[in-house]
Design a protein around this motif. Structure first.
Motif, PDB file in Angstrom:
ATOM      1  N   TRP A  99       0.886  -1.172   0.000  1.00 47.26           N
ATOM      2  CA  TRP A  99       0.000   0.000   0.000  1.00 47.26           C
ATOM      3  C   TRP A  99       0.923   1.221   0.000  1.00 47.26           C
ATOM      4  O   TRP A  99       2.004   1.211   0.599  1.00 47.26           O
ATOM      5  CB  TRP A  99      -0.854   0.023   1.267  1.00 47.26           C
ATOM      6  N   GLU A 100       0.483   2.275  -0.642  1.00 41.07           N
ATOM      7  CA  GLU A 100       1.356   3.452  -0.742  1.00 41.07           C
ATOM      8  C   GLU A 100       1.736   4.011   0.625  1.00 41.07           C
ATOM      9  O   GLU A 100       2.841   4.517   0.811  1.00 41.07           O
ATOM     10  CB  GLU A 100       0.694   4.523  -1.613  1.00 41.07           C
ATOM     11  N   HIS A 101       0.826   3.883   1.582  1.00 37.55           N
ATOM     12  CA  HIS A 101       1.147   4.453   2.893  1.00 37.55           C
ATOM     13  C   HIS A 101       2.371   3.802   3.526  1.00 37.55           C
ATOM     14  O   HIS A 101       2.977   4.349   4.419  1.00 37.55           O
ATOM     15  CB  HIS A 101      -0.056   4.381   3.852  1.00 37.55           C
ATOM     16  N   TYR A 141       5.403   5.772   1.272  1.00 38.38           N
ATOM     17  CA  TYR A 141       5.304   7.097   0.692  1.00 38.38           C
ATOM     18  C   TYR A 141       6.230   8.122   1.310  1.00 38.38           C
ATOM     19  O   TYR A 141       6.895   8.881   0.628  1.00 38.38           O
ATOM     20  CB  TYR A 141       3.862   7.602   0.722  1.00 38.38           C
ATOM     21  N   LEU A 142       6.287   8.121   2.628  1.00 38.46           N
ATOM     22  CA  LEU A 142       7.079   9.160   3.290  1.00 38.46           C
ATOM     23  C   LEU A 142       8.569   8.967   3.035  1.00 38.46           C
ATOM     24  O   LEU A 142       9.313   9.926   2.954  1.00 38.46           O
ATOM     25  CB  LEU A 142       6.791   9.146   4.796  1.00 38.46           C
ATOM     26  N   GLU A 197       8.501   8.058  -1.557  1.00 38.19           N
ATOM     27  CA  GLU A 197       7.532   8.679  -2.486  1.00 38.19           C
ATOM     28  C   GLU A 197       6.959   7.600  -3.398  1.00 38.19           C
ATOM     29  O   GLU A 197       6.382   6.644  -2.908  1.00 38.19           O
ATOM     30  CB  GLU A 197       8.197   9.802  -3.281  1.00 38.19           C
ATOM     31  N   ASN A 198       7.096   7.739  -4.701  1.00 36.72           N
ATOM     32  CA  ASN A 198       6.495   6.732  -5.572  1.00 36.72           C
ATOM     33  C   ASN A 198       7.509   5.669  -5.996  1.00 36.72           C
ATOM     34  O   ASN A 198       7.214   4.845  -6.848  1.00 36.72           O
ATOM     35  CB  ASN A 198       5.890   7.393  -6.802  1.00 36.72           C
ATOM     36  N   PHE A 257       4.584  15.993  -6.285  1.00 37.68           N
ATOM     37  CA  PHE A 257       4.705  14.539  -6.319  1.00 37.68           C
ATOM     38  C   PHE A 257       3.652  13.915  -7.206  1.00 37.68           C
ATOM     39  O   PHE A 257       3.940  13.074  -8.052  1.00 37.68           O
ATOM     40  CB  PHE A 257       4.575  13.951  -4.910  1.00 37.68           C
ATOM     41  N   HIS A 287       4.052  10.825 -10.009  1.00 35.95           N
ATOM     42  CA  HIS A 287       3.118   9.733 -10.291  1.00 35.95           C
ATOM     43  C   HIS A 287       2.540   9.828 -11.696  1.00 35.95           C
ATOM     44  O   HIS A 287       2.637   8.900 -12.487  1.00 35.95           O
ATOM     45  CB  HIS A 287       1.968   9.719  -9.279  1.00 35.95           C
ATOM     46  N   GLU A 297      -3.870   6.562  -2.153  1.00 34.94           N
ATOM     47  CA  GLU A 297      -3.269   7.229  -0.995  1.00 34.94           C
ATOM     48  C   GLU A 297      -2.317   8.350  -1.404  1.00 34.94           C
ATOM     49  O   GLU A 297      -2.206   9.363  -0.722  1.00 34.94           O
ATOM     50  CB  GLU A 297      -2.554   6.201  -0.102  1.00 34.94           C
ATOM     51  N   TYR A 340      -1.894  11.715   0.880  1.00 31.59           N
ATOM     52  CA  TYR A 340      -1.067  11.309   2.007  1.00 31.59           C
ATOM     53  C   TYR A 340      -0.285  12.453   2.625  1.00 31.59           C
ATOM     54  O   TYR A 340      -0.242  12.596   3.840  1.00 31.59           O
ATOM     55  CB  TYR A 340      -0.114  10.178   1.595  1.00 31.59           C
ATOM     56  N   LEU A 341       0.317  13.263   1.776  1.00 31.75           N
ATOM     57  CA  LEU A 341       1.163  14.322   2.312  1.00 31.75           C
ATOM     58  C   LEU A 341       0.341  15.359   3.067  1.00 31.75           C
ATOM     59  O   LEU A 341       0.795  15.912   4.051  1.00 31.75           O
ATOM     60  CB  LEU A 341       1.946  14.993   1.172  1.00 31.75           C
TER      61      LEU A 341
END
Lengths: 323, 220
Positions: free
Chosen positions: A250-252, A255-256, A259-260, B39, B44, B177, B181-182
């Motif tokens: 999952w991106e969460h 992400y921090l 990122e991608n 971002f 993306h 997300e 998210y940020l």
């Protein structure tokens, strides 16, 4: 309800959730599970006899000594401080991922099951029941995500990475050709899992490719390691596999820190975070369980079901009647 | 087919190009941060476009429009390889154009009339759209769409969009997300409310409705 306990409990520090050898017993909802709080580590599994079958339960909740089971799964902390995985997984990520995402799944799960029939079951039981053959009941997402995240924190460790050894390495080499081949395939699966989901290494010890009420007993060649990728909250428990390792994609989860750049996250996970010790322990338990099941299968294959009911793996939410 | 015509006439016509949003990257502050745009659009969205280009190079999809690729790779849900990148490229462009600085508020004119007709009230539509966006588990999108002369709310997983489901998209919110998210961490409901209250471009939605109705009646 009949419950006999042995005079002393069998303690084990297993990192596995309960996967009772007798699935028939596991699914009867009339029987309440009694868990007992302990002073030892929260990763303990308690085993006891219920209706003549040895059942194991992972201790995930505190209960009153009287045996009344209070609702409420706990948000277990990871087995290391939140900054212990730096610089590979930041403290900030743990703060959000564990402290908000995982926490929310647990809280929402508890709200959902309080006062319902699911109240009092183990987390794994809730996951398996609510999967409902893929037609998931409302509680599935929260339950499975609570289970998945706990499993994930325990799949990594400070100073992780490196190579496995022993039985685990032997099976990896047997089933994937080499450790490097395994890593490549695992990474490919994790990076190609589009959207939200998880990628798993699992031990598969069933004959058929789908979970079934009654499986023919597996042969040696049916028992193997597999890589599976799942969407959203699904995990391989629902196919009667034994999960050994997971990565949250999952991106969460990344992400921090990344990122991608999911590929970089996966590389870091494999090189610096995976706890092969944990995976090995889980494998040992999974193999032992498979053997135990076979023994029990041999013993009871020709016996009549004592309750004169068909084994019930999936619960029809419309009724508790069996076919 | 009507959808193909509509796809051709929709605002998303830039093929394989990373079109910038119709506002500067900090223009949606404080509701959607510049960092998010950097971002979300800069990495993306860009990656979807770049990867799509690589994917179609040398294949029989090369040179085809984005819409063509999407419609031909959806394959009734058994997605062909280029679908995810193509649809995500389309979805993101549509998303940026669904918002504007100083957006939000209520729609007016024909759009409002249709919303009131098909949802009973604007508030009911608002609630339904919010609920769809909040309950799309995992990655996906929520939409206001138009089909058979009716407005409806839809939610889709991952890269799927209403084009492949026989409807004209009018509005979307990205609930992957990475979209929130940020700025909102895991607080998706707050993100959705902020989108509705402060970001939606009802002008864009109205002109898309206009185009959808024109396309429908011209093929009737």
């Amino acid at each position: 309800m009949m419950m006999t306990t042995t005079s002393s409990f069998l303690w084990s520090c297993s990192l596995l959730p309960s996967q009772g050898p007798n699935r028939q017993t596991q699914w009867k909802r009339h029987e309440k599970v009694l868990s007992f709080s302990l002073s030892c580590s929260p990763k303990s599994t308690v085993k006891f006899y219920m209706n003549g079958a040895l059942v194991s339960r992972q201790l995930s909740r505190k209960v009153a000594v009287s045996g009344v089971v209070r609702a409420g799964f706990e948000l277990k902390p990871p087995p290391y401080p939140l900054d212990a995985l730096e610089p590979h997984m930041s403290r900030e990520t743990l703060d959000y991922h564990w402290g908000k995402h995982h926490k929310t799944y647990v809280e929402n799960l508890n709200k959902q099951i309080l006062g319902t029939d699911l109240d009092g079951l183990s987390l794994e039981e809730v996951v398996l029941l609510s999967y409902n053959r893929g037609n998931m009941l409302p509680v599935f997402n929260n339950a499975a995500q609570a289970w998945n995240h706990e499993f994930f924190w325990e799949s990594i460790q400070p100073g992780g990475g490196g190579k496995p050894s022993g039985d685990l390495l032997r099976l990896i080499e047997r089933d994937f050709g080499s450790f490097d081949d395994f890593v490549e395939r695992f990474k490919a699966a994790a990076s190609s899992n589009f959207g939200s989901g998880w990628t798993w290494l699992a031990y598969k010890a069933n004959r058929l490719d789908v979970a079934n009420a009654v499986n023919p007993l597996p042969k040696e060649e049916d028992k193997k390691l597999v890589i599976v990728k799942t969407p959203n909250a699904v995990n391989p428990l629902v196919w009667d596999y034994s999960p050994l390792l997971t990565i949250d994609t999952w991106e969460h989860a990344y992400y921090l820190d990344f990122e991608n750049r999911r590929v970089e996250y996966i590389n870091t996970f494999m090189e610096k975070l995976v706890s092969w010790e944990t995976v090995s322990t889980r494998l040992e338990s999974a193999m032992a369980r498979a053997v135990q099941r076979e023994q029990e299968g041999t013993d009871t294959e020709d016996e009549e079901n004592p309750d004169d009911e068909e084994p019930e793996v999936y619960l029809d939410d419309a009724s508790e009647e069996v076919d | 087919s009507i959808i193909k015509e509509m796809a051709a006439s929709s605002a998303v016509t830039a093929d394989y190009v990373l079109k910038p949003p119709p506002y500067s990257l900090d223009a949606l502050e404080p509701f959607m941060s510049r960092q998010t745009l950097e971002f979300h659009w800069g990495k993306h969205h860009r990656a979807y476009v770049d990867n799509l280009k690589k994917q179609v190079l040398g294949s029989d999809l090369e040179g085809k429009t984005l819409d063509h690729i999407i419609l031909n790779t959806y394959n009734n849900g058994d997605l062909l390889p280029a679908f995810n990148n193509a649809a995500q490229a389309w979805n993101h462009e549509f998303f940026w154009e669904s918002m504007k600085p100083g957006g939000g508020g209520k729609p007016s004119g024909e759009l409002l009339a249709l919303l009131e007709r098909d949802f009973t009230s604007y508030e009911k539509f608002y609630d339904e759209f919010n609920a769809a966006a909040a309950t799309q588990f995992g990655a996906g999108w929520a939409w206001l769409a138009y089909a058979d002369n009716k407005l409806k709310v839809m939610k889709t997983p991952n890269a799927v969009n209403p084009l492949v489901l026989g409807s004209f998209p009018l509005l979307t919110i990205d609930v992957w997300e990475h979209a929130y998210y940020l700025d909102f961490q895991n607080r998706r409901p707050d993100y959705i409310k902020t989108f509705m209250n402060n970001l939606v471009s009802w002008e864009a939605v109205s002109s898309r409705l206009h185009a959808a109705k024109a396309a429908s009646s011209s093929s009737a």
